[in-house]
Design a protein around this motif. Sequence first.
Motif: not given
Length: 427
Positions: A121-123, A179-186
């Motif tokens: 989705g958006k993440r 980035v919040g809830d768009e963030l999948a990976l650091v």
Amino acid sequence: MTFQNTREFAKQLDAQDALNHYQEQFIFPKVNDKRVIYFTGNSLGLQPKRTKAYIDEVMNDWAELAVEGHFYAEKPWWDYQERFSEPLSKIVGALPSEVTVMNTLTVNLHLLMVSFYQPNGKRYKIICEEKAFPSDQYMFQSQVHFHGYKPEDAIVEIKRREGEHNIRLEDVLSKIEEVGDELALVLIGGVNYYTGQVFDIKTITAAGQKAGAKVGWDLAHAAGNIKLELHDWNVDFAAWCSYKYMNSGPGNASGVFVHERHHNDPDLPRFAGWWGHNKERRFKMEPNFDPVHGAGGWQISNLPVLSLAPYLASVEMFAEVGMDALIAKRDHITSYLEFILHEIDKEVESTFEIITPSNPEERASQLSVFLHGEGRSLFDYLMKNGVITDWREPNVIRLAPVPLYCSYEDMYDFGQILKKGILEKSK
């Protein structure tokens, strides 16, 4: 301690150094028939003298046993990698089941991203540091392309502030929150290869996971160099190369960490292969994959034992020394090198700007130095006069006083060669 820029003082420090005798356990190149001052262990570590015996053992077993070496060698090849679990776990602060060795660094990061980069989705966004090592940048670009995203949309770089050389922790944390809830990976390098900055792995990991992302680390410049507590810091995954601070030889095998909470997750995707299959049933040639419990379940291929042999020689040396002793000397000898640079700076017209953080908590075994007023010719002079260091454009030299094989007298001698090179150029 009050340092002095004299040979006598440097020799005094060497005499008090509990690790000084390890210098004799390494093979140094020579320039002008003299052993070099070696500052590039952050690129390729020196060869330990004990390495040859480990390789010869495998070669002899191969000659005498051939295929039977898999089971009847002194160190049987079929479980050779298991000898790394205990010593590596202490180097990176993990449980033995959370570490293994396989492949090479970028290959392993790609394989781990199969498991831990799952855009949905958006993440879908990845946070990394500005000017990450190029291999990491290429990896991010190809991974997001593979998932159907554009790098300019999916990859978020944390940038240095105008006029600053290092990235502020507060800027990393604010970017994660932004980035919040768009963030999948650091996925960040634990130690930045260019500046030598050490990132706050514990704090960044917690922030990324709080935002709902997975957090991994490229520890190429960190493993064997800084104090790591990957298990306690709750890091999701990490990988590192072995040929820098761990002296395993050019392009050698990579280490992998996967936190134990992921070991039994049946929904976690991974690329599978024979060597990751249940060890006790591996030779039954079963059609369905049953992963080894732990990080070993991410293995794919039969391990290259000839490559692992020098790595094993190295990690056993680390087990003898211990990370606490290494880090104590690392901090002291790096401070002495910093002092030497400042002292020489007073005696020449050029200006040295150390762009590595001055805070000992944010640096390890590297000082990156801007040579204002100097150019490539000074680097060439150092190399021709037995100082093996590293040049990065526009005019930075990276100096890594590795505690296992660098001496305090090396630091003094380097200062004198550096001064002579600058003064001769100015005549």
